[in-house]
Design a protein around this motif. Structure first.
Motif, mmCIF file in Angstrom:
data_model
loop_
_atom_site.group_PDB
_atom_site.id
_atom_site.type_symbol
_atom_site.label_atom_id
_atom_site.label_comp_id
_atom_site.label_asym_id
_atom_site.label_seq_id
_atom_site.Cartn_x
_atom_site.Cartn_y
_atom_site.Cartn_z
ATOM 1 N N UNK A 95 0.836 -1.189 0.000
ATOM 2 C CA UNK A 95 0.000 0.000 0.000
ATOM 3 C C UNK A 95 0.878 1.248 0.000
ATOM 4 N N UNK A 96 0.642 2.140 -0.944
ATOM 5 C CA UNK A 96 1.455 3.350 -1.060
ATOM 6 C C UNK A 96 0.674 4.629 -0.764
ATOM 7 N N UNK A 97 -0.617 4.521 -0.496
ATOM 8 C CA UNK A 97 -1.434 5.692 -0.193
ATOM 9 C C UNK A 97 -1.811 5.655 1.285
ATOM 10 N N UNK A 178 -6.664 5.273 0.157
ATOM 11 C CA UNK A 178 -5.713 5.535 1.234
ATOM 12 C C UNK A 178 -6.047 4.749 2.501
ATOM 13 N N UNK A 179 -5.004 4.235 3.128
ATOM 14 C CA UNK A 179 -5.133 3.554 4.419
ATOM 15 C C UNK A 179 -5.044 4.609 5.516
ATOM 16 N N UNK A 180 -5.989 4.601 6.443
ATOM 17 C CA UNK A 180 -6.021 5.585 7.530
ATOM 18 C C UNK A 180 -5.455 4.957 8.807
ATOM 19 N N UNK A 282 2.616 -3.493 9.409
ATOM 20 C CA UNK A 282 3.364 -4.128 8.319
ATOM 21 C C UNK A 282 2.460 -5.021 7.485
ATOM 22 N N UNK A 283 1.633 -5.802 8.143
ATOM 23 C CA UNK A 283 0.754 -6.715 7.400
ATOM 24 C C UNK A 283 -0.397 -5.965 6.743
ATOM 25 N N UNK A 284 -0.901 -4.934 7.394
ATOM 26 C CA UNK A 284 -1.940 -4.118 6.779
ATOM 27 C C UNK A 284 -1.434 -3.471 5.499
ATOM 28 N N UNK A 285 -0.171 -3.000 5.522
ATOM 29 C CA UNK A 285 0.402 -2.296 4.384
ATOM 30 C C UNK A 285 1.075 -3.232 3.373
ATOM 31 N N UNK A 290 12.056 -4.702 7.061
ATOM 32 C CA UNK A 290 12.958 -3.558 7.113
ATOM 33 C C UNK A 290 12.215 -2.228 7.036
ATOM 34 N N UNK A 291 10.990 -2.256 6.522
ATOM 35 C CA UNK A 291 10.222 -1.014 6.411
ATOM 36 C C UNK A 291 9.754 -0.489 7.758
ATOM 37 N N UNK A 292 9.709 -1.346 8.781
ATOM 38 C CA UNK A 292 9.195 -0.906 10.078
ATOM 39 C C UNK A 292 10.255 -0.873 11.165
ATOM 40 N N UNK A 293 11.504 -1.172 10.830
ATOM 41 C CA UNK A 293 12.576 -0.991 11.813
ATOM 42 C C UNK A 293 12.656 0.501 12.139
ATOM 43 N N UNK A 294 12.762 0.835 13.408
ATOM 44 C CA UNK A 294 12.565 2.234 13.791
ATOM 45 C C UNK A 294 13.587 2.724 14.810
ATOM 46 N N UNK A 295 13.687 4.047 14.861
ATOM 47 C CA UNK A 295 14.476 4.740 15.886
ATOM 48 C C UNK A 295 13.517 5.639 16.646
ATOM 49 N N UNK A 296 13.545 5.565 17.976
ATOM 50 C CA UNK A 296 12.673 6.420 18.776
ATOM 51 C C UNK A 296 13.063 7.880 18.583
ATOM 52 N N UNK A 297 12.075 8.707 18.242
ATOM 53 C CA UNK A 297 12.307 10.140 18.048
ATOM 54 C C UNK A 297 11.413 10.946 18.988
#
Length: 412
Positions: A95-97, A178-180, A282-285, A290-297
């Motif tokens: 999903x890209x939207x 679009x996915x909300x 991740x599964x919804x999209x 690797x797309x959901x590996x994150x750094x806390x901001x």
């Protein structure tokens, strides 16, 4: 004659079989290559040699030929083998939207960065505000708050900035497919974080000196003035999600709003269960690990002090923010129902691999996984330097620089 024709037909059949075999083998190899990509060499990750902090500050757009081209780091070398439960690309398409409603002090900057990183990686288009990282907040969203307004030809792929939710306005600029997505946090912890982060603004609007949270909670009805007080000092999540503050004391209106949000949003993430939420995302999209590996901001540094403060004031906070408590409890229960439907063992497996991948990313980039706030401190110091000292507008370009700075650290 018949013999020659049969021989010729036989040769044609052999050629046809050979062509079909080549096509089949190529298809198999392509699918294997897609699911098991080769490890990339350092040359595969183009980083402009000699990049400086000034280059990062002057970064305009990855599409600009004069920009300091710094790509999102390839994670192929640090991601562990994915869990056996993978997103089935045969049954779904990425999903890209995306519409991500960024709420205040809920870990939304961390999720925003994931969407920006994905969008940059896939050359998607972003809705950008005219100023800062805010599209008209505290007013309800309208396309006029965007830098380019309503797109003339193709609608935006990603909306992931602060605004006050108003779906009618968002439909004008976003694709119907679009996915909300949005995110909520335990109202007690969130409320304490809001008072710490926005202390100057709250102090000014409430005219309180000293310990503003304690003073306010001692007599909130006295200090709170609808339309004049800082907008996040009562039921901040529902306010961000478009509900007028004056309606948040009406239980019927609150229940109707929660049902409306449940119909609109495909996923409501919970900060307190970030990893589980990211797996569901991740599964919804239909994305990769690797797309959901994150750094806390944007995480507060003095977390122990805040937790103690939250415990002491929990009852007063929940009594004052009953509507947000109802909202949180509903979507927290919804999240856990979805986890059970997903499969508890399957979720445990995916969370474990996400943690391993994140840990490897921290070690690879900063050489230390024990202090999860270390990259945060580095990124926030640099970002604040860029914002304050160099007067950079906080639009997509400077927000993406958080990811670029991280990659800069990973490659130097």
């Amino acid at each position: 004659m018949l013999h020659r024709n049969m021989a010729k037909l036989s040769r044609y059949l052999m050629i046809a079989c050979l062509v079909i075999s080549i096509v089949v083998i190529e298809t198999i190899l392509m699918n294997v290559w897609r699911y098991y990509p080769a490890r990339k060499s350092e040359e595969d990750v183009p980083v402009k040699i000699g990049t400086t902090w000034e280059d990062l500050a002057n970064y305009k757009s990855s599409a600009s030929p004069n920009a300091a081209i710094i790509t999102v780091p390839s994670l192929d070398n640090i991601i562990v083998n994915p869990c056996s439960y993978q997103t089935d690309r045969v049954l779904c398409q990425p999903q890209n939207n995306i519409v991500f409603l960024k709420t205040h002090k809920t870990g939304s900057s961390t999720i925003q960065n994931i969407f920006f990183r994905y969008g940059e990686k896939h050359n998607l288009t972003f809705a950008l505000p005219k100023r800062s990282n805010i599209a008209g907040w505290p007013s309800l969203f309208h396309p006029g708050y965007l830098r380019d307004g309503v797109p003339k030809f193709k609608k935006y792929n990603i909306f992931a900035i602060h605004c006050r939710f108003y779906q009618v306005g968002l439909k004008e600029i976003m694709d119907p497919s679009s996915v909300y997505v949005t995110v909520l946090r335990n109202p007690v912890d969130q409320f304490v974080s809001i008072f710490n982060y926005f202390e100057p603004q709250i102090q000014k609007s409430l005219n309180i000196t000293g310990d503003i949270l304690s003073e306010f909670l001692a007599q909130p009805e006295y200090y709170f003035r609808p339309g004049k007080s800082f907008r996040l000092v009562k039921n901040p999540n529902l306010f961000d999600l478009g509900m007028p503050v004056e309606d948040s004391d009406n239980q019927t209106a609150v229940r109707e709003k929660i049902r409306e949000l449940d119909r609109i949003f495909d996923l409501v993430m919970i900060t307190d269960f970030m990893e589980e939420s990211l797996v569901l995302l991740r599964h919804l999209m239909c994305w990769d690990l690797e797309d959901i590996v994150y750094v806390n901001l944007n995480v507060g540094i003095e977390q122990k002090t805040r937790k103690n403060e939250a415990k002491e004031k929990a009852k007063a906070i929940t009594d004052w923010n009953k509507a947000d408590v109802a909202l949180y409890e509903y979507f927290n229960a919804t999240l856990w129902r979805r986890i059970r439907e997903f499969g508890v063992e399957k979720m445990d497996c995916e969370v474990r691999h996400l943690r391993q991948a994140t840990d490897k990313m921290y070690k690879s980039c900063l050489g230390n996984s024990s202090d999860a706030t270390q990259p945060l401190k580095v990124l926030i110091r640099v970002r604040q330097s860029l914002e304050v000292n160099m007067h950079i507008r906080i639009t997509l370009e400077s927000i993406i620089s958080q990811t670029q700075i991280l990659q800069y650290l990973c490659n130097h």
